[in-house]
Write an enzyme that holds these catalytic residues in place. Structure first.
Site, short mmCIF file in Angstrom:
data_model
loop_
_atom_site.label_atom_id
_atom_site.label_comp_id
_atom_site.label_asym_id
_atom_site.label_seq_id
_atom_site.Cartn_x
_atom_site.Cartn_y
_atom_site.Cartn_z
N ILE A 64 0.90 -1.15 0.00
CA ILE A 64 0.00 0.00 0.00
C ILE A 64 0.94 1.20 0.00
CG2 ILE A 64 -0.19 -0.14 2.54
CD1 ILE A 64 -2.96 1.16 2.34
N SER A 65 0.71 2.16 -0.89
CA SER A 65 1.62 3.31 -1.00
C SER A 65 1.64 4.09 0.31
CB SER A 65 1.18 4.25 -2.12
OG SER A 65 1.17 3.59 -3.36
N GLN A 66 2.76 4.78 0.52
CA GLN A 66 2.92 5.67 1.68
C GLN A 66 1.87 6.79 1.59
OE1 GLN A 66 6.91 7.14 1.68
NE2 GLN A 66 6.47 8.76 3.14
#
Ligand code: SAH
Length: 223
Positions: A64-66
């Site tokens: 999951i992207s930052q």
């Protein structure tokens, strides 16, 4: 489904403050991120860390992207209500939910069947009628629904797929990280039928943008 408690809401407010400090200024993006519970999109094991500004594994070797990256890409897209947006790389579904909450009509595509199935179910919980998931190889875009006002790629591409350039409207924007190990964020605007203007907007690190569909991946949580 997990609960969204006062404690989670408090952690989320602090995350929004952090994003502001890091230079995110789009109030609509910050409000959307204040609304969507990021801990719903992570394995239980990471719940305590859901509101840290970090990427986390979501299984199938993906992340999951930052939050900063989600905010930054959403800000670059300059999302308006009812705009038609194509997202390549559904992953956990968090970025898609943020775009949906901004009022866009979201078409999100994922190449890994296991993630597609799991995330589609999770997103249905939010009952966003403006958000649809597809199992597709995003290098080809989503031709039957083109053209799009905006396109966002959330995996690191080695080059900009021609299909994506062609599936944006004139005046449309494509936000895509390009590079092998590290990527430069590009914001590409289609200025005419045959011309595109490119801007470089900083360094990022994404999982790779791969071709083809991975059908039998089965859900494998990270060790
Ligand atoms: N937007 C996601 C980020 C997930 S990581 C989130 O908010 O969680 C990037 C995702 O892109 C991975 O799930 C990966 O499987 C997917 N991906 C990589 N190449 C792709 C392609 N060609 N088509 C569709 N999805 C792709």
């Amino acid at each position: 489904m997990q609960k969204d408690s006062y404690r989670h809401k408090g952690m989320r407010r602090r995350l929004i403050d952090t994003l502001r400090q890091k230079g995110i200024t789009d109030e609509r993006v910050l409000a959307a991120m204040g609304l969507i519970p990021r801990h719903f999109f992570l394995d239980k094991a990471f719940e305590e860390h859901a509101y840290e500004d970090k990427a986390f594994p979501i299984g199938n070797e993906q992340t999951i992207s930052q939050p900063y990256t989600v905010a930054f890409q959403s800000q670059l897209l300059d999302v308006k209500k009812r705009e038609k947006i194509l997202e390549i790389g559904t992953g956990s579904g968090y970025q898609a939910a943020i775009l949906g909450s901004l009022g866009a009509r979201v078409y999100t595509v994922e190449r890994q069947e296991a993630l597609y199935v799991k995330t589609k179910q999770l997103l249905s919980f939010f009952q966003m009628r403006n958000l649809r998931c597809y199992l597709r190889d995003g290098t080809m875009g989503l031709p039957e629904y083109a053209p799009f006002d905006k396109i966002i790629v959330t995996a690191g591409a080695t080059e900009v797929p021609e299909a994506l350039r062609l599936q944006m409207k004139v005046g449309g924007i494509l936000v895509i990280p390009v590079g092998e190990k590290e990527q430069i964020m590009y914001r590409i605007r289609r200025v005419s039928e045959t011309e595109w203007e490119e801007e470089e907007r900083g360094d990022f690190r994404f999982v790779p943008f791969l071709g083809g569909i991975n059908r039998n991946s089965g859900f494998q949580p990270e060790k």
